[in-house]
Design an enzyme around this catalytic site. Structure first.
Site, PDB file in Angstrom:
ATOM      1  N   ARG A  63       0.836  -1.217   0.000  1.00  0.00           N
ATOM      2  CA  ARG A  63       0.000   0.000   0.000  1.00  0.00           C
ATOM      3  C   ARG A  63       0.862   1.255   0.000  1.00  0.00           C
ATOM      4  NH1 ARG A  63      -4.096   0.146   4.564  1.00  0.00           N
ATOM      5  NH2 ARG A  63      -2.237  -0.218   5.849  1.00  0.00           N
ATOM      6  N   SER A 108       8.397  -5.004   5.927  1.00  0.00           N
ATOM      7  CA  SER A 108       8.132  -6.084   6.910  1.00  0.00           C
ATOM      8  C   SER A 108       9.017  -7.290   6.716  1.00  0.00           C
ATOM      9  CB  SER A 108       6.661  -6.467   6.812  1.00  0.00           C
ATOM     10  OG  SER A 108       5.883  -5.298   6.827  1.00  0.00           O
ATOM     11  N   ASP A 121       6.680  -3.788  10.195  1.00  0.00           N
ATOM     12  CA  ASP A 121       5.215  -3.668  10.348  1.00  0.00           C
ATOM     13  C   ASP A 121       4.780  -3.842  11.796  1.00  0.00           C
ATOM     14  OD1 ASP A 121       4.324  -6.943   8.915  1.00  0.00           O
ATOM     15  OD2 ASP A 121       5.894  -6.323  10.309  1.00  0.00           O
TER      16      ASP A 121
HETATM   17  C1  0WK Z   1      -1.441  -4.901   7.725  1.00  0.00           C
HETATM   18  C2  0WK Z   1      -0.262  -3.975   7.971  1.00  0.00           C
HETATM   19  C3  0WK Z   1       0.957  -4.470   7.253  1.00  0.00           C
HETATM   20  C4  0WK Z   1       1.246  -5.888   7.694  1.00  0.00           C
HETATM   21  C5  0WK Z   1       0.044  -6.718   7.439  1.00  0.00           C
HETATM   22  C6  0WK Z   1       0.260  -8.116   7.934  1.00  0.00           C
HETATM   23  O1  0WK Z   1      -0.573  -2.687   7.505  1.00  0.00           O
HETATM   24  O2  0WK Z   1       2.054  -3.664   7.522  1.00  0.00           O
HETATM   25  O3  0WK Z   1       2.361  -6.378   7.025  1.00  0.00           O
HETATM   26  O4  0WK Z   1      -1.106  -6.212   8.108  1.00  0.00           O
HETATM   27  O5  0WK Z   1      -0.863  -8.870   7.666  1.00  0.00           O
HETATM   28  P1  0WK Z   1      -1.050  -9.683   6.319  1.00  0.00           P
HETATM   29  O6  0WK Z   1      -1.447  -8.718   5.285  1.00  0.00           O
HETATM   30  O7  0WK Z   1       0.240 -10.360   6.062  1.00  0.00           O
HETATM   31  O8  0WK Z   1      -2.122 -10.644   6.653  1.00  0.00           O
HETATM   32  C1  BGC Z   2       9.126 -10.882   8.745  1.00  0.00           C
HETATM   33  C2  BGC Z   2       8.893  -9.794   9.759  1.00  0.00           C
HETATM   34  C3  BGC Z   2       7.460  -9.292   9.675  1.00  0.00           C
HETATM   35  C4  BGC Z   2       6.519 -10.454   9.779  1.00  0.00           C
HETATM   36  C5  BGC Z   2       5.096 -10.030   9.671  1.00  0.00           C
HETATM   37  C6  BGC Z   2       8.083 -11.928   8.876  1.00  0.00           C
HETATM   38  O1  BGC Z   2       8.225 -12.877   7.863  1.00  0.00           O
HETATM   39  O2  BGC Z   2      10.400 -11.443   8.918  1.00  0.00           O
HETATM   40  O3  BGC Z   2       9.770  -8.743   9.561  1.00  0.00           O
HETATM   41  O4  BGC Z   2       7.255  -8.423  10.736  1.00  0.00           O
HETATM   42  O5  BGC Z   2       6.778 -11.386   8.754  1.00  0.00           O
HETATM   43  O6  BGC Z   2       4.799  -9.429   8.489  1.00  0.00           O
END
Ligand code: 0WK
Ligand code: BGC
Ligand code: BGC
Length: 907
Positions: free
Chosen positions: A532, A593, A647
């Protein structure tokens, strides 16, 4: 005498003492009974509670008629089907190929005091009969499996779990109603200690009768028993049985029609004799229909009528006898024999004399008429009930005509000369569009019970294999406390720069926002499900966010670093154009992240990719520099990259803006990780002892040193081996969204190979990597989703499943997600306990900012994490705050804090 036929008997006006009511049934009253019973059946199927329908319509957990493939030796214990006797059978099923082997059986008379005594006595009696049978019959006693044919109304909650509702048919043992009769039998067998028998199924005799009968290729789909008692079962469409959360297939329903009329529906056909019999019975007011049909009562009804006629001088010259005046003086056998025209009246005379009577010339014929009237009515009533079942089958299968096989069992059928023929005639009258074949069961349903037992044994074996497979996923408190302690130890080592699977990376974020931050900021959020670009306006009245989601194609995530960062810059430029920001150089916060060793707020060396990213030439590089170089390549306007944050940090800051006690950031999404505010004095490698520093734990890598191997399963190993970073991110691979679906898929493959699932059929789809998305776990485990919707999800995956399969897949998902949540909870417990001890506090109140699709969307994950933290860190009051705007806002706030601090140093 021609008009004296059964009907005539009662219509003969003036015959002294002959009440003109009810015997046998007129066609009208039969139709009334048919309609009224059908109504009751449908009310009960719909789960109507009040007024409670007169029949119970009890699901029996028998979902299919026999495949004929069932094989094996089974013990069958029959209790209640034939009144005061108990039968033990040894049944050998030989499948479709094998020839039929006659069951071996032994009957045991149950003493009256046992039928009316304490329940334990009855079950001990049954257990003794069992071991007596096994002593008398040389059978292999290894792994004996027993089917319990228990012929009383029961609420079944499984093939081997059944609670007695109420006794019928001369039984009245105490301490059994409301109890699980399988457990009572298991306890008695244990007390007997003679043999180890596994009671794997409890079956109603009607079900055993239905399951034991075959008509050529078509299985019987109705089971009808008229023995001491009466009842029927049939295969109903599962979707019509409200208590079952099923919309596919059929389920066998035990109607328990014996209690029909207990609500007064039979008022019009009940005679004085029926009322007297009921009043004198063990259960007055109950089982009214059964008391007009069941073999336990027919003799008694005839006795009542004969006694009445004798006392009114119509019979035996007005003389009676002790047998005639005593309850139970006339039995079913007597009635059947006396009514058997082929036996002639001579036999009747013999029986009447044996009953202490002195029958006159015409008495025998009159007695035969009475017997015929009582039994004809019973058969007609039974026919009206069966016609109601047939009509129900037509309704539930939306069929105009119905071809059906009805299995019949019970001594009234076996002994009574005309019962079946009257039944057939009446059914033909009442259900003319149904072509019904009546198939007598050959062994009282013993084989049928063995078939259900075989199915139950197969399911029980599957359940054991499922439990064995899932046992390693069921972590207990001790195991979780070990994970917590290991995490804690690794944290301390990581902070001190010693070898540890937790890198404990300083983030140069020293404070959470204090609310004085202001300004417009750009933010990037890379590393989760979506990439994003955000415009964040931090103002007095709060934070406004405008953002745009862009995708990172797999080829870019796994291409060259230059390609990746060029793609990022393209998105930024596109966003700026759309937001009319082109040419503006706003401070930018970059949520990246992935594990980065930060050398400063705006310098982060990528240590290694995770979560499926693998862009080349990035690891070991400062990603802020890579971004700036990409901006330069694009000759885009100069962007002021102020901060790079993880993140977890962005999430902590974003939630910290609302709740200053938020000092921990947690992500459970594609990947997983946590950060928290550590005492600076504890952070080796960063100057200063005062104040705090936010530490990015990178806990995804916890266990990469093997410390989690004791908990890791072969399924985890398969997922790790197949990943692009084997041996890495072991903790993450047991918890996060990128991997849970794959763990489930591997378990399903394993259970299929064991024949436990999908009838052992390995499907192409199940062999396909990543086909079982983690979001399916969230959907499948959602309480609001009925089993049928779970099935729909799985069928869309091309999985050929039965309802048992669906339940097992649900359990696999639950086990995998529960372990993930508990491990995550153990990690959070380690973190908050560290903060509490850092501050030497007895109690700590702290908030944890959380983000990530798995945590947010899974129906139980967050609750299980909180429960585990509560259990492992009881001295910490932890509040979990779900981040609304993601960590982009957090990155902007970190940038804002940095800008605020920079401005303060400048003035
Ligand atoms: C939303 C956050 C972002 C993070 C994500 C993790 O804004 O920084 O990496 O959540 O959740 P995912 O999208 O991997 O389920
Ligand atoms: C990364 C982290 C991150 C996490 C959640 C992991 O795979 O190594 O830096 O915070 O995923 O997104
Ligand atoms: C019981 C039924 C049983 C029937 C025939 C009734 O009294 O309630 O469960 O099927 O008798 O044995």
């Amino acid at each position: 005498m021609d008009s004296i036929g059964p009907v005539g008997l009662w219509q003969k006006e003036g015959a002294p003492g002959c009440p003109q009511e009810g015997l046998p049934c007129s066609p009208d009253s039969s139709e009334l009974i048919q309609a009224s019973l059908l109504r009751s059946m449908e009310q009960a199927l719909m789960g109507q509670a009040s007024p409670a329908p007169a029949v119970r319509m009890l699901p029996t957990y028998v979902g299919s008629t026999p495949h004929g493939t069932e094989q094996g030796d089974f013990v069958v214990l029959e209790l209640g089907a034939t009144g005061a006797s108990l039968r033990v059978l040894w049944v050998t099923l030989t499948g479709t190929e094998g020839h039929r082997i006659e069951p071996r059986s032994q009957e045991f008379l149950i003493p009256q005091e046992v039928m009316l005594g304490p329940g334990q006595q009855l079950f001990d009696f049954a257990a003794r009969c069992l071991s007596e049978f096994l002593d008398a019959h040389p059978v292999d006693r290894q792994g004996l499996q027993l089917g319990f044919n228990f012929s009383f109304p029961c609420h079944q909650t499984g093939l081997d779990k059944s609670t007695l509702i109420s006794w019928t048919k001369g039984f009245r043992c105490s301490g059994v109603e409301g109890q699980d009769v399988v457990q009572l039998l298991r306890d008695a067998i244990e007390r007997q200690g003679a043999c180890s028998i596994d009671v794997v199924a409890v079956v109603n005799d009607t079900v055993g009768t239905m399951m034991g009968c075959e008509l050529g290729t078509a299985p019987c789909e109705v089971g009808l028993v008229v023995d001491t008692g009466t009842n029927a079962c049939y295969m109903e469409e599962a979707r019509h049985v409200a208590v079952l959360d099923e919309d596919r297939g059929r389920v066998c329903v035990s109607i328990e029609w014996g209690s029909f009329g207990d609500d007064g529906a039979l008022g019009s056909v009940l005679t004085t004799f029926d009322r007297i019999l009921d009043q004198e019975s063990l259960n007055p007011g109950a089982q009214r229909f059964e008391k007009m049909i069941g073999g336990l009562y027919l003799g008694e009804l005839v006795r009542q009528v004969l006694a009445h006629l004798a006392q009114h001088g119509v019979l035996f010259g007005g003389c009676t006898s002790r047998a005639l005046l005593s309850r139970g003086g006339i039995l079913l056998e007597h009635v059947a024999e006396m009514e058997d025209a082929s036996a002639g009246t001579a036999r009747v005379h013999t029986i009447l004399r044996d009953l202490g009577l002195n029958p006159g010339a015409s008495d025998a014929e009159l007695v035969q008429h009475v017997c015929a009237a009582v039994c004809t009515r019973a058969a007609q009533l039974c026919a009206a009930a069966l016609a109601a079942v047939l009509t129900r089958l037509q309704h539930s299968r939306e069929q105009q005509t119905l071809q059906i096989a009805v299995a019949t069992g019970g001594r009234v059928f076996e002994q009574h000369p005309r019962f079946l023929s009257v039944l057939q005639e009446t059914v033909t009258l009442l259900a003319p569009e149904c072509d019904v074949s009546f198939i007598p069961s050959v062994d009282g349903g013993g084989r049928g019970v063995a078939m259900v037992t075989a199915v139950a044994a197969r399911l029980a074996a599957h359940r054991r294999l499922l439990e064995e497979t899932l046992a390693p996923f069921r972590l207990n408190r001790e195991q979780l406390a070990v994970v917590q302690a290991q995490m804690r130890e690794a944290m301390v080592k990581g902070l001190q720069g010693e070898a540890s699977s937790l890198r404990m990376l300083p983030t140069y974020v020293r404070a959470t926002p204090d609310g004085s931050e202001r300004g417009h900021f750009l933010a990037l959020d890379l590393g989760g499900t979506n990439f994003r670009v955000l415009l964040v306006h931090v103002a007095t009245e709060g934070v406004q966010i405008t953002n745009q989601v862009y995708s990172i194609p797999e080829c870019v995530a796994r291409g060259s670093g230059q390609q990746l960062f060029d793609h990022i810059v393209d998105c930024i430029v596109d966003f700026q154009q759309k937001q009319g920001l082109s040419g503006q150089s706003l401070p930018l916060g970059f949520t990246f992240s992935f594990p980065c060793r930060q050398l400063g707020l705006d310098q982060g060396i990528l240590l290694n990719w995770t979560k499926g990213f693998n862009a080349s030439d990035c690891e070991g590089q400062d990603v802020v520099r890579l971004l700036r170089e990409a901006l330069k390549r694009r000759q885009a306007m100069e962007l002021n990259v102020v901060a790079i944050v993880n993140d977890t940090v962005g999430t902590m800051m974003s939630c910290g803006y609302e709740d200053p006690r938020c000092e921990v950031g947690l992500i459970v999404g594609t990947g997983t990780n946590a950060c928290y505010m550590e005492e600076l004095r504890n952070v080796a490698g960063v100057a200063g002892d005062l104040g705090h520093m936010c530490i990015n734990m990178e806990w995804g890598a916890f266990g990469d040193d093997g410390s989690l191997d004791t908990l890791s399963t072969c399924f985890d190993a398969s997922v790790d081996q197949a990943s692009i970073n084997p041996g890495k991110q072991r903790f993450e691979k047991m918890i996060s969204g990128m991997y849970l679906g794959e763990i489930v898929r591997h378990i399903l493959l394993h259970l299929t190979s064991l024949g436990v699932l999908f009838r052992g059929q390995q499907t192409q789809s199940l062999q396909t990597r990543d086909i079982f998305k983690t979001k399916f776990l969230s959907e499948i485990e959602s309480d609001s989703l009925a089993l049928r919707q779970v099935r729909a999800i799985l069928e869309d995956l091309g999985l050929p499943l039965t309802s048992d399969d669906t339940l097992m897949v649900l359990e696999v998902c639950q086990a995998v997600s529960q372990r993930a949540a508990q491990l995550c909870g153990a990690g959070v417990a380690a973190v908050v306990e560290k903060i509490r001890e850092n501050r030497g506090l007895e109690e700590l109140t702290v908030s944890v900012g959380v983000d990530g699709t798995l945590y947010k969307l899974h129906p139980h994950f967050s609750r299980l994490v909180a429960a585990t933290v509560q259990e492992l860190a009881p001295r910490c009051a932890v509040t979990f705050l779900q981040s609304e705007d993601g960590s982009g806002k957090g990155a902007a706030l970190v940038t804002a804090v940095a800008c605020r601090l920079a401005n303060q140093t400048r003035v």
